[in-house]
Design a protein around this motif. Structure first.
Motif, short mmCIF file in Angstrom:
data_model
loop_
_atom_site.label_atom_id
_atom_site.label_comp_id
_atom_site.label_asym_id
_atom_site.label_seq_id
_atom_site.Cartn_x
_atom_site.Cartn_y
_atom_site.Cartn_z
N ASN A 144 6.56 9.92 6.62
CA ASN A 144 6.62 8.87 5.58
C ASN A 144 6.64 9.55 4.22
O ASN A 144 5.60 9.75 3.58
CB ASN A 144 5.41 7.94 5.71
CG ASN A 144 5.52 6.72 4.80
OD1 ASN A 144 6.30 6.71 3.86
ND2 ASN A 144 4.73 5.70 5.08
N LYS A 145 7.81 9.92 3.75
CA LYS A 145 7.95 10.67 2.51
C LYS A 145 7.72 9.80 1.27
O LYS A 145 7.57 10.33 0.17
CB LYS A 145 9.34 11.31 2.44
CG LYS A 145 9.67 12.25 3.62
CD LYS A 145 8.68 13.38 3.72
CE LYS A 145 9.04 14.33 4.87
NZ LYS A 145 8.04 15.40 5.04
N ASP A 146 7.71 8.49 1.44
CA ASP A 146 7.52 7.60 0.29
C ASP A 146 6.05 7.35 -0.03
O ASP A 146 5.73 6.77 -1.07
CB ASP A 146 8.22 6.25 0.55
CG ASP A 146 9.73 6.38 0.66
OD1 ASP A 146 10.29 7.23 -0.06
OD2 ASP A 146 10.33 5.64 1.46
N PHE A 147 5.15 7.75 0.85
CA PHE A 147 3.72 7.52 0.65
C PHE A 147 3.16 8.68 -0.17
O PHE A 147 3.33 9.84 0.17
CB PHE A 147 3.02 7.44 2.01
CG PHE A 147 1.69 6.76 1.97
CD1 PHE A 147 1.58 5.38 1.97
CD2 PHE A 147 0.51 7.50 1.96
CE1 PHE A 147 0.35 4.75 1.95
CE2 PHE A 147 -0.73 6.89 1.94
CZ PHE A 147 -0.81 5.50 1.94
N SER A 148 2.51 8.36 -1.28
CA SER A 148 2.03 9.38 -2.22
C SER A 148 0.61 9.81 -1.89
O SER A 148 -0.24 8.98 -1.54
CB SER A 148 2.08 8.84 -3.65
OG SER A 148 3.39 8.50 -4.03
N PHE A 149 0.36 11.12 -2.04
CA PHE A 149 -0.98 11.67 -1.82
C PHE A 149 -1.42 12.45 -3.06
O PHE A 149 -0.77 13.43 -3.44
CB PHE A 149 -0.99 12.60 -0.61
CG PHE A 149 -0.89 11.89 0.70
CD1 PHE A 149 -1.99 11.23 1.23
CD2 PHE A 149 0.30 11.86 1.39
CE1 PHE A 149 -1.90 10.57 2.44
CE2 PHE A 149 0.40 11.20 2.60
CZ PHE A 149 -0.71 10.55 3.13
N ILE A 189 0.86 -1.18 0.00
CA ILE A 189 0.00 0.00 0.00
C ILE A 189 0.90 1.24 0.00
O ILE A 189 1.59 1.52 0.97
CB ILE A 189 -0.96 -0.01 1.20
CG1 ILE A 189 -1.89 -1.23 1.10
CG2 ILE A 189 -1.79 1.28 1.24
CD1 ILE A 189 -2.82 -1.42 2.29
N ILE A 190 0.89 1.97 -1.11
CA ILE A 190 1.92 2.99 -1.34
C ILE A 190 1.40 4.42 -1.41
O ILE A 190 2.18 5.36 -1.52
CB ILE A 190 2.69 2.69 -2.64
CG1 ILE A 190 1.76 2.78 -3.86
CG2 ILE A 190 3.37 1.33 -2.56
CD1 ILE A 190 2.48 2.84 -5.17
N GLY A 191 0.09 4.61 -1.36
CA GLY A 191 -0.41 5.97 -1.48
C GLY A 191 -1.91 6.02 -1.37
O GLY A 191 -2.59 5.00 -1.16
N LEU A 192 -2.44 7.24 -1.54
CA LEU A 192 -3.88 7.46 -1.44
C LEU A 192 -4.32 8.52 -2.44
O LEU A 192 -3.64 9.53 -2.61
CB LEU A 192 -4.26 7.89 -0.02
CG LEU A 192 -5.73 8.24 0.22
CD1 LEU A 192 -6.20 7.69 1.57
CD2 LEU A 192 -5.95 9.75 0.20
N LYS A 193 -5.45 8.25 -3.08
CA LYS A 193 -6.11 9.26 -3.90
C LYS A 193 -7.34 9.73 -3.13
O LYS A 193 -8.22 8.92 -2.79
CB LYS A 193 -6.53 8.70 -5.25
CG LYS A 193 -7.23 9.76 -6.11
CD LYS A 193 -8.14 9.17 -7.16
CE LYS A 193 -8.95 10.29 -7.82
NZ LYS A 193 -10.04 9.77 -8.66
N ASP A 194 -7.41 11.03 -2.86
CA ASP A 194 -8.54 11.58 -2.11
C ASP A 194 -9.44 12.39 -3.02
O ASP A 194 -9.02 13.38 -3.60
CB ASP A 194 -8.03 12.46 -0.96
CG ASP A 194 -9.18 13.12 -0.22
OD1 ASP A 194 -10.18 12.43 0.03
OD2 ASP A 194 -9.07 14.31 0.10
N GLY A 205 2.32 20.23 -0.29
CA GLY A 205 3.10 19.01 -0.17
C GLY A 205 2.50 17.78 -0.77
O GLY A 205 3.07 16.68 -0.66
N GLY A 206 1.33 17.89 -1.41
CA GLY A 206 0.73 16.74 -2.08
C GLY A 206 1.54 16.32 -3.29
O GLY A 206 2.34 17.08 -3.83
N SER A 207 1.31 15.09 -3.75
CA SER A 207 2.09 14.52 -4.86
C SER A 207 1.60 14.95 -6.23
O SER A 207 2.36 14.90 -7.20
CB SER A 207 2.07 12.98 -4.78
OG SER A 207 2.52 12.55 -3.52
N GLY A 208 0.33 15.35 -6.32
CA GLY A 208 -0.20 15.74 -7.62
C GLY A 208 -1.70 15.61 -7.68
O GLY A 208 -2.38 15.49 -6.66
#
Length: 308
Positions: free
Chosen positions: A188-193, A165-170, A208-211
């Protein structure tokens, strides 16, 4: 299960691709290829199929599997392909995951099952059960308006401990929730948001979100990529300029008529008017009729003029 060293980092604009269709049982394959090439040429960082924008829950299972096969083949590893496996039956989710793996997809995306109102401990059990049985990395998908369940920050924290489990789409549109997530997961800088609503993409990237997983990038991928790049660079004036166009798209394309599905109707109608793919929608949804289509055509032309 994957080790952390094998998991790619996801960031940028990922297009939640619509599903081009000719009828209830047949994909618009020419439109699909044209759409994929259009999106990738626009510089997006990945594509996401079988999500809300892809009408996933309305598609027959054979079409879902065919879409995975065709999309992965057409993309041909030019960008990562994320595959939605959301279902009320975990066995169907796992079958979709198997097809995705066989077709060399990059990651999976799963929202909570949308019938029983699971509590947070049950949600943890569900996702761990799913993650234990897949080989591809997986994103959690928070979509409370459709699933009736909100994946709470503490639940995300717990699930992030699972290797797969590597990230979350909200897609809640709740910026307070999203900021709580960022704060709770700050170590946890490796977890994508990622966020779904494009109206808040720039804001969340600045924080700070991933995209963004933005539906408008089906139509105008370069616009959303530029918005993301401006936010990463901290170019606030550029962000304001591009965000204004994104808000016009939201107002003039996604909000025509009094339909709960205006976003999808508008998006598919616009892609049809742009000559990219068929605007057919899977039941229970139906495409715009002439009145809305004519209004949208005028709005779309005004937006195109601003982007030219």
């Amino acid at each position: 299960m994957n080790s952390n060293s094998q998991i790619p980092t996801f960031k940028g604009i990922i297009t939640p691709m619509i599903t081009p269709m000719l009828n209830e049982d047949e994909l618009d394959l020419k439109g699909l290829e044209k759409l994929i090439n259009h999106i990738i040429a626009g510089g997006v960082h990945g594509v996401f199929i079988l999500g809300t924008t892809g009408e996933s829950t309305s598609l027959p299972y054979p079409m879902r599997h065919r879409l995975i096969e065709e999309t992965c083949a057409m993309v041909n590893k030019r960008v990562p392909v994320l595959v939605g496996i959301t279902d009320t039956a975990v066995s169907e989710s796992l079958r979709l995951a198997d097809t995705a793996e066989q077709c060399c997809a990059s990651a999976l995306v799963a929202a909570p099952p949308y019938y029983f109102n699971l509590g947070q401990p049950e949600l943890i059990e569900y996702y761990e059960y799913l993650a234990d049985r897949i080989s591809l990395p997986m994103f959690l998908y928070n979509m409370p308006s459709h699933t009736k369940i909100n994946i709470e920050p503490e639940t995300v924290k717990k699930l992030s401990e699972h290797t797969n489990i590597i990230g979350l789409k909200d897609s809640s549109g709740n910026t307070a929730y999203f900021n709580k997530l960022l704060y709770r997961m700050r170590d946890n800088k490796d977890f994508s948001f990622f966020v779904g609503p494009e109206e808040i993409t720039a804001e969340t990237v600045l924080l700070g979100g991933s995209g963004g997983v933005n539906g408008g990038s089906n139509m105008f991928p370069k616009l959303y990529v530029k918005l993301y790049e401006a936010a990463v660079a901290g170019d606030i004036e550029k962000v304001k300029q591009l965000h204004s166009v994104v808000m016009e798209i939201s107002s003039e394309i996604y909000n025509l008529g009094r339909f709960g599905s205006s976003y999808l109707k508008g998006l598919k109608c616009a892609l049809g008017l742009l000559g990219i793919c068929n605007d057919y929608m899977s039941a229970p949804l139906h495409r715009f009729k002439k009145e809305e289509k004519d209004r949208l055509a005028l709005n779309l032309q005004n937006i195109q003029n601003k982007l030219s």
